[in-house]
Design an enzyme around this catalytic site. Structure first.
Site, PDB file in Angstrom:
ATOM      1  N   LYS A  67     -31.314   7.726  -0.287  1.00 21.89           N
ATOM      2  CA  LYS A  67     -30.128   8.166  -1.014  1.00 21.89           C
ATOM      3  C   LYS A  67     -30.235   7.655  -2.450  1.00 21.89           C
ATOM      4  O   LYS A  67     -30.831   6.598  -2.702  1.00 21.89           O
ATOM      5  CB  LYS A  67     -28.854   7.591  -0.386  1.00 21.89           C
ATOM      6  CG  LYS A  67     -28.583   8.050   1.033  1.00 21.89           C
ATOM      7  CD  LYS A  67     -27.313   7.412   1.556  1.00 21.89           C
ATOM      8  CE  LYS A  67     -27.034   7.813   2.996  1.00 21.89           C
ATOM      9  NZ  LYS A  67     -25.818   7.167   3.532  1.00 21.89           N
ATOM     10  N   HIS A  70     -25.960   4.390  -5.131  1.00 18.00           N
ATOM     11  CA  HIS A  70     -24.529   4.636  -5.255  1.00 18.00           C
ATOM     12  C   HIS A  70     -23.884   3.600  -6.169  1.00 18.00           C
ATOM     13  O   HIS A  70     -24.268   2.436  -6.182  1.00 18.00           O
ATOM     14  CB  HIS A  70     -23.875   4.582  -3.870  1.00 18.00           C
ATOM     15  CG  HIS A  70     -22.488   5.126  -3.828  1.00 18.00           C
ATOM     16  ND1 HIS A  70     -21.389   4.398  -4.199  1.00 18.00           N
ATOM     17  CD2 HIS A  70     -22.022   6.353  -3.482  1.00 18.00           C
ATOM     18  CE1 HIS A  70     -20.299   5.142  -4.072  1.00 18.00           C
ATOM     19  NE2 HIS A  70     -20.656   6.330  -3.639  1.00 18.00           N
ATOM     20  N   HIS A  73     -22.745   0.023  -5.081  1.00 15.54           N
ATOM     21  CA  HIS A  73     -23.647  -1.132  -4.916  1.00 15.54           C
ATOM     22  C   HIS A  73     -23.779  -1.956  -6.200  1.00 15.54           C
ATOM     23  O   HIS A  73     -24.492  -2.966  -6.209  1.00 15.54           O
ATOM     24  CB  HIS A  73     -25.036  -0.661  -4.474  1.00 15.54           C
ATOM     25  CG  HIS A  73     -25.094  -0.183  -3.061  1.00 15.54           C
ATOM     26  ND1 HIS A  73     -25.085  -1.036  -1.981  1.00 15.54           N
ATOM     27  CD2 HIS A  73     -25.128   1.069  -2.533  1.00 15.54           C
ATOM     28  CE1 HIS A  73     -25.132  -0.334  -0.863  1.00 15.54           C
ATOM     29  NE2 HIS A  73     -25.157   0.938  -1.170  1.00 15.54           N
TER      30      HIS A  73
END
Length: 474
Positions: A67, A70, A73
């Protein structure tokens, strides 16, 4: 307390002790320490001697592979980086570990989805974007198609059995993701000694379960799941599930094999409480030294393009807005690398905004407040350092408190103490400027020059501990 060169007068009152300091001598001693070893000032204090030495393992950031990084994080990354920097500055041997989310049922879904609709060509040209598309699509299909859910469960079982084809696809996903993450970490000034993860410890899972079984700690429920009783009364009123009914392991099971860690993540508080409890029950006394550093949520991060999902969008937005502010400012200097300066100052603003309050507190994100050129912001902190690099004044005797602030930060693992100290330090420069403007003594200019250099070092060292790269011009 005894009177001497620095302490001029001491008197006792009702429940208090009054004492007067000889400020010129105190200032002289301070300048001698700062000028002789500016980079070691504060961190080598007697106050901090008991914290020096030893080894600290800091595990932080921990995004999920396959992924894009994000934005959620960011807090874990900068908080963990601060703790690692602080421990290193205090003389610890620090091991930085990124414990990636690289195993579990989500990879069953992703693997099954890629086998159904994935493209190796797209994986080469737009790797994370394509994996994200596959994951969203297979999740949508799994909601209404039992065969997709069954295929996902079977793919994960193939991973746990070590089937070559499934593992080869998983490794490809992992390598692509780590390469992308390293590029973003470089922008943030963050590095790791080890990229570990659940998969690295997966092969030790059975050994952990066998040990728990031998110690009589592992129980089987009526549903067929394997659990550890945490109730203390043996009635399973509180327990942690380690194995599903289909025999596959859970996240907590794979966490039981790593060594002592510092953790950062608020939503995982119960998880780590259970983890440390089980480790102690297994006889691992080092679990008493494990610390979970929990933090709150950031609300309202968005860009001009709308609600943000990825961290890179936040970094680009910070750089773009800061570059625009610098171009519009009448005090900005001509810079050789304005883009790089804007990026560093923008990241500084994000870090200071995050670290100003207690880590457990939630806060609402506001771009205008974050990037203000005045006030308690990372932008003004960088501006103060840049002025010092060009020869402008600042500095007061409060720098003597630097070691106290580091001690408080180390004891509580809270960056706000250091942030507030640095912000207060840069406020005092106007007072000193005013005083020195009317001081015609020959010693004042030389003392000021020494103080400029010394306080600049304290600011720079403190900023680096926070994970901020100081700029010299802006």
């Amino acid at each position: 307390m005894k009177r001497g060169a620095v302490v001029e007068e001491v008197s006792a009152g009702r429940g208090v002790i009054h004492f007067r300091l000889n400020r010129p001598i105190l200032a002289q001693k301070l300048l001698e320490q700062l000028c002789s070893e500016p980079d070691g000032f504060g961190v080598k204090s007697e106050l901090l001697r008991h914290l020096q030495g030893g080894r600290t393992l800091v595990e932080f950031s921990s995004p999920n592979i396959a992924k894009k990084f994000h934005a959620g994080h960011l807090r874990s990354t900068i908080i963990g980086n601060f703790i690692a920097n602080l421990k290193k500055a205090l003389g610890n041997e620090v091991i930085r570990v990124n414990y990636l989310g690289d195993w579990g049922m989500q990879f069953g879904l992703l693997g099954a989805g890629f086998e159904r609709s994935g493209s190796q060509e797209k994986l080469r040209t737009q790797p994370l974007e394509h994996l994200f598309e596959v994951y969203v699509q297979v999740n949508r299909e799994a909601e209404c198609d039992e065969s997709v859910r069954s295929a996902a469960a079977e793919f994960f079982r193939r991973l746990e059995r070590g089937e070559d084809q499934a593992l080869a696809l998983w490794r490809q996903f992992r390598e692509i993701t780590v390469d992308e993450y390293k590029r973003i970490y470089q922008r943030l000034g963050v590095h790791f000694d080890h990229y570990s993860g659940e998969a690295f410890h997966q092969h030790q899972t059975q050994n952990v379960l066998d040990e728990l079984m031998t110690r009589g700690l592992l129980k089987t429920t009526e549903k067929g799941t394997a659990v550890v009783d945490l109730s203390g009364a043996g009635d399973l009123s509180s327990y942690a599930t380690l194995v599903r009914s289909d025999g596959t392991s859970l996240y907590i099971t794979r966490c039981l094999s790593p060594p002592s860690l510092f953790k950062t993540d608020k939503s995982q508080t119960v998880h780590f409480r259970q983890l440390f409890h089980i480790l102690l029950a297994m006889g691992h006394q080092w679990a008493e030294r494990c610390v979970h550093v929990a933090f709150g949520l950031v609300q309202g991060i968005s860009t001009r393009r709308g609600e943000v999902v990825f961290l890179e969008d936040v970094l680009e937005e910070a750089r773009s807005r800061m570059l625009n502010n610098m171009r519009q400012s009448s005090t900005s200097k001509e810079l050789e690398e304005p883009e790089q300066t804007a990026e560093r100052v923008g990241i500084s603003a994000l870090i200071v905004q995050d670290f100003r309050g207690p880590l457990m507190s939630d806060y609402k994100f506001d771009w205008d407040k974050v990037l203000q050129a005045q006030g308690d912001t990372g932008v003004f902190l960088q501006y103060t350092h840049a002025r010092l690099c060009s020869g402008c004044d600042t500095g007061v005797l409060m720098v003597y408190r630097y070691d106290e602030v580091l001690l408080q930060s180390a004891n509580e693992l809270q960056p706000r103490h250091l942030v507030n100290f640095l912000l207060t330090l840069r406020y005092r420069h106007r007072l000193l400027l005013h005083r020195c403007a009317y001081d015609e003594s020959p010693a004042c200019p030389q003392a000021r020059l020494c103080l400029f250099s010394a306080v600049r070092s304290v600011l720079a060292n403190g900023m680096r501990i926070l994970g901020i790269t100081p700029v010299e011009k802006m």
